[in-house]
Write a protein that holds these residues in place. Structure first.
Motif, PDB file in Angstrom:
ATOM      1  N   LYS A 122      61.298 -47.031  -3.598  1.00 60.52           N
ATOM      2  CA  LYS A 122      60.456 -48.054  -4.203  1.00 60.52           C
ATOM      3  C   LYS A 122      59.722 -47.454  -5.401  1.00 60.52           C
ATOM      4  O   LYS A 122      58.728 -46.761  -5.246  1.00 60.52           O
ATOM      5  CB  LYS A 122      59.477 -48.608  -3.169  1.00 60.52           C
ATOM      6  N   VAL A 150      60.863 -51.784  -8.360  1.00 67.05           N
ATOM      7  CA  VAL A 150      60.538 -52.960  -7.543  1.00 67.05           C
ATOM      8  C   VAL A 150      59.415 -53.761  -8.185  1.00 67.05           C
ATOM      9  O   VAL A 150      59.152 -54.894  -7.791  1.00 67.05           O
ATOM     10  CB  VAL A 150      60.141 -52.580  -6.095  1.00 67.05           C
ATOM     11  N   SER A 151      58.728 -53.157  -9.166  1.00 69.63           N
ATOM     12  CA  SER A 151      57.663 -53.881  -9.832  1.00 69.63           C
ATOM     13  C   SER A 151      57.419 -53.280 -11.216  1.00 69.63           C
ATOM     14  O   SER A 151      57.494 -52.065 -11.390  1.00 69.63           O
ATOM     15  CB  SER A 151      56.380 -53.828  -8.993  1.00 69.63           C
ATOM     16  N   ALA A 168      54.247 -48.125  -2.800  1.00 64.14           N
ATOM     17  CA  ALA A 168      55.439 -47.678  -3.521  1.00 64.14           C
ATOM     18  C   ALA A 168      55.654 -46.189  -3.241  1.00 64.14           C
ATOM     19  O   ALA A 168      54.719 -45.467  -2.897  1.00 64.14           O
ATOM     20  CB  ALA A 168      55.267 -47.914  -5.017  1.00 64.14           C
TER      21      ALA A 168
ATOM     22  N   PHE B 125      56.207 -56.224  -2.572  1.00 64.55           N
ATOM     23  CA  PHE B 125      57.182 -56.377  -3.653  1.00 64.55           C
ATOM     24  C   PHE B 125      58.238 -57.449  -3.390  1.00 64.55           C
ATOM     25  O   PHE B 125      59.287 -57.451  -4.011  1.00 64.55           O
ATOM     26  CB  PHE B 125      57.880 -55.047  -3.971  1.00 64.55           C
ATOM     27  N   THR B 126      58.015 -58.333  -2.416  1.00 63.63           N
ATOM     28  CA  THR B 126      58.960 -59.423  -2.191  1.00 63.63           C
ATOM     29  C   THR B 126      58.270 -60.757  -2.463  1.00 63.63           C
ATOM     30  O   THR B 126      57.044 -60.841  -2.527  1.00 63.63           O
ATOM     31  CB  THR B 126      59.465 -59.457  -0.729  1.00 63.63           C
ATOM     32  N   LEU B 209      57.552 -58.505 -10.816  1.00 63.51           N
ATOM     33  CA  LEU B 209      58.939 -58.337 -11.260  1.00 63.51           C
ATOM     34  C   LEU B 209      59.508 -59.714 -11.563  1.00 63.51           C
ATOM     35  O   LEU B 209      59.395 -60.625 -10.742  1.00 63.51           O
ATOM     36  CB  LEU B 209      59.774 -57.634 -10.175  1.00 63.51           C
ATOM     37  N   THR B 213      58.499 -61.592  -8.120  1.00 66.42           N
ATOM     38  CA  THR B 213      57.073 -61.689  -7.807  1.00 66.42           C
ATOM     39  C   THR B 213      56.228 -62.081  -9.022  1.00 66.42           C
ATOM     40  O   THR B 213      55.035 -62.282  -8.886  1.00 66.42           O
ATOM     41  CB  THR B 213      56.533 -60.340  -7.272  1.00 66.42           C
TER      42      THR B 213
END
Lengths: 237, 257
Positions: A122, A150-151, A168, B125-126, B209, B213
């Motif tokens: 992550k 993931v972000s 993360a 993160f989902t 993201l 998200t």
């Protein structure tokens, strides 16, 4: 009806003078990038500070915020301030910073470096729209990596926060961010020091405390040493 | 009833304070490029994600919030006061605090999250994390507004139904709910609007993201850095949806009394 309208206008006029009554301190008012919040007050405690993202600060200054000094965490934003006519004289570089890979404490995901070991973990990075994200993108390309985060955060502080909390496994932040946290371990990224982002400082045009502002800029540029180094900054180029 | 004349002064201040910034935003919005901007991939991704996640979270709010309001409105005893406070707090909590609360509870190293993580459930993160954040902040709006409505709606019909032998569930579904329909609808609209505007908890807890998200408010926050026009275009959309929903909610409340 006209009477009502007059009262309405009078009411609206009441809130306008509020904008004019901000305090007038002796030292300069410094608008500085968030990453400088730990170090600048220690170097010059007399000044009053406002810390935020560099880009947002330029918007605030352009909107008439009473800044005397502007310190930016990247060249592009300082150039924007110059091209918008907000800066008096030439901006000067006073420090550098570079990206490092951070992993959560004890490295539970077993990341070995900025390499294939990042696959499937992550990973959190800055979005490419912001300077730290653009730098991350360049580093990934230079190292032949395709990152699958993931972000993608807007602020580097949010990247740090996600790794510190253990949400993360790994993230890319500036050396100064890593130096400021005990909850993460930093790993050097190949090529990162060759592609630093540069810190610039300048006097704001029309500064209310112009003398103090110039003195502040001079002292900051001449300051390079333990204070800045302690916080993870690199020397100016 | 006549309005004292001095009241128009604070009225003017309030109106200027609330309306002028919105007008400023609308004046600055890139109207001519609006269609082009709003059909870009990232705009559509953010819009789609926001609407989809808000529909799900609003449904969750409706399903768990309606009975909660009923229990609170019909219960007596000291505990109801405590529960009412508990249910209301997320409403006034700073969004970032809500995000931290969720993170320290449901995050991978959180109170519950660490156990969920062992069995392979990680919601950070989902899109699920977005829905949880939205539900958390929106639920109080429905519960609080509905509880008030249940209290004021007279219990005569219900007592009659109960007297005629209807079970509490049947009374709830066939008598209470129809009477409360306008209040439920207006509370739902408010909850949806709150979920749509959710920002801090999502940013802290779910990440950002595109398509997963990054909801409308998060996309606006990011675009502010580089593409002011697109940020403003999305802001106009958010404003329009919010205005329609709040307007709808007021109309429904009006119908209710």
């Amino acid at each position: 009806m006209t009477q009502r309208l007059a009262l309405l206008v009078a009411g609206a006029a009441l809130i306008l003078p509020l904008a004019a009554c901000s305090p007038a301190p002796d030292g300069p008012t410094v608008f500085a990038a968030s990453s400088l919040s730990g170090v600048l007050p220690g170097i010059e405690p007399e000044a009053s500070y406002s810390f935020d993202g560099s880009s947002g600060l330029v918007d605030q200054i352009a909107g008439g915020a009473p800044a005397d000094v502007f310190a930016s965490a990247d060249q592009r934003t300082m150039e924007r301030a110059v091209s918008e006519g907000l800066i008096d004289g030439e901006p000067r570089m006073f420090a550098t910073n570079h990206l490092v890979l951070i992993v959560a404490k004890d490295n539970p995901a077993g990341v070995t470096g900025f390499d294939a070991s990042l696959d499937g973990v992550k990973l959190v990075v800055c979005a490419t729209e912001v300077p730290c994200g653009a730098a991350t993108q360049r580093l990934a390309e230079a190292n032949g990596l395709t990152l699958m985060p993931v972000s993608e955060e807007t602020k580097v502080a949010d990247v740090l926060g996600k790794v510190v909390s253990g949400e993360a496994d790994a993230g890319l932040v500036y050396a100064t961010d890593a130096a400021g946290s005990d909850a993460v371990e930093a790993i050097d990224v190949p090529g990162a020091e060759d592609d630093p982002n540069t810190y610039w400082v300048a006097v704001v045009k029309g500064a209310a405390h112009a003398e103090a502002a110039r003195a502040y800029v001079d002292s900051l540029v001449g300051e390079w040493g333990d204070d800045l180094q302690h916080f993870g900054f690199g020397p100016p180029l | 009833m006549s309005i004292p004349r001095w009241a128009w002064v604070p009225f003017g201040v309030a109106l200027a304070l609330l309306a002028v910034p919105i007008l400023g935003l609308l004046v600055r919005a890139p109207w001519t490029r609006l269609p082009e901007l709003l059909t870009s991939e990232r705009a559509l991704d953010a819009l789609g994600l926001s609407l989809a996640s808000c529909v799900v979270s609003t449904l969750l709010v409706l399903i768990i919030g309606t009975p909660t309001a009923l229990v609170l409105a019909r219960s007596t005893g000291r505990w109801t006061g405590w529960v009412r406070t508990l249910v209301t707090v997320p409403m006034v909590l700073p969004p970032v605090v809500a995000g931290l609360a969720l993170l320290t509870t449901l995050g991978r190293r959180g109170l519950l999250g660490q156990h969920l993580s062992v069995v392979g459930i990680e919601i950070g993160f989902t899109t699920a994390a977005v829905v949880v954040a939205q539900t958390f902040v929106a639920l109080p709006f429905l519960v609080v507004s509905l509880e008030g409505a249940i209290r004021t709606a007279g219990g005569d019909y219900e007592r009659a139904a109960a007297h005629l032998g209807a079970s509490p569930t049947r009374t709830f579904l066939t008598v209470t709910m129809p009477v409360l329909a306008p209040a439920v609808a207006s509370g739902t609209a408010l909850a949806f609007a709150r979920a749509l505007g959710e920002f801090g908890a999502t940013l802290t807890f779910a990440g950002s993201l595109q398509g997963v998200t990054r909801t409308l408010p998060l996309e606006i926050y990011l675009l502010r850095e580089t593409d002011t026009d697109l940020a403003l275009a999305l802001a106009v959309v958010l404003l329009a949806v919010a205005a329609v929903i709040v307007g709808l909610s007021q109309r429904l409340r009006g119908a209710h009394g």
